[in-house]
Design an enzyme around this catalytic site. Sequence first.
Site, mmCIF file in Angstrom:
data_model
loop_
_atom_site.group_PDB
_atom_site.id
_atom_site.type_symbol
_atom_site.label_atom_id
_atom_site.label_comp_id
_atom_site.label_asym_id
_atom_site.label_seq_id
_atom_site.Cartn_x
_atom_site.Cartn_y
_atom_site.Cartn_z
ATOM 1 N N LYS A 8 -3.478 -1.495 -3.533
ATOM 2 C CA LYS A 8 -2.354 -0.744 -2.970
ATOM 3 C C LYS A 8 -1.096 -1.046 -3.758
ATOM 4 C CE LYS A 8 0.254 -2.796 -0.743
ATOM 5 N NZ LYS A 8 1.637 -3.434 -0.700
ATOM 6 N N ASP A 128 -0.550 -3.172 6.560
ATOM 7 C CA ASP A 128 -1.037 -2.296 5.490
ATOM 8 C C ASP A 128 -2.456 -1.784 5.738
ATOM 9 O OD1 ASP A 128 1.305 -2.543 4.062
ATOM 10 O OD2 ASP A 128 0.531 -4.016 2.633
#
Length: 265
Positions: A8, A128
């Site tokens: 990410k 996340d």
Amino acid sequence: MKETAYAKINLALHVRRRREDGYHELETLFAFVDAGDVLSASSAQADSLRVVGEFGGALDDPFGNIVAKALQSLPHGPGWAVTLEKNLPVAAGLGGGSADAGAIFRMVRDSHGLPEDWHARAAKLGADVPACVESVACIGRGTGTELEPIANDLAGTPVLLVNPRIPLATGPVFKAWDGVDRGQMEGDNLREMALAGRNDLEAPALTLVSEIGDVLRALEQTGAWLTRMSGSGATCFALYDRPELRDAAKVAMPAGWWTLAGALR
């Protein structure tokens, strides 16, 4: 089963305010690289987790690992023997643990289906994790768990990740944020929003790990159209219009730094 836990990056990360609950109100632009950790699983009598790979030694408590917690949080039938190949550095701003958990969610989805409240279960594991379950570009608000879809005009963009091999925990970086709201994200597409955006954690991270500045300065000399720190650091990324620019930049980085060349999903 086998699944990649896609790295990410935050194309932009705007910290808007400190909340009463101790968390921070964010606006972020999530994007994902087409490489990362690799998880494999096979049927077993009971759940187990084995960690291998370059950064496997950084995870000294596999049963307290977020992968084990993700498994425990989802119905998945008999036991799973999971092997985690840890290719991403730990405490690096790449959502590595969250990406690993997201990969578990996808493996459970493909084999058994996910419960209706999967998003809430993912959010309990980390801010996340919900974004990492789908691992596609999106906007995150709140603590990062409130997701909005966005058209992905950057899919396939060459990207280089660089880390000075210095772990940087998230908590101290947020604590060092100056509390100034510098405004919301703007733009009509991913590229515009990324160029107009910023990472509000970059300045506090630099006070803790000055080498981040060295990485950013090195990347700025490589013909990238955007260079920025990801998440709470210390990994930085550079985006390119042509893969040969990315590949030349990778070769030009100092030998001691960790690098990963890929493309945005």
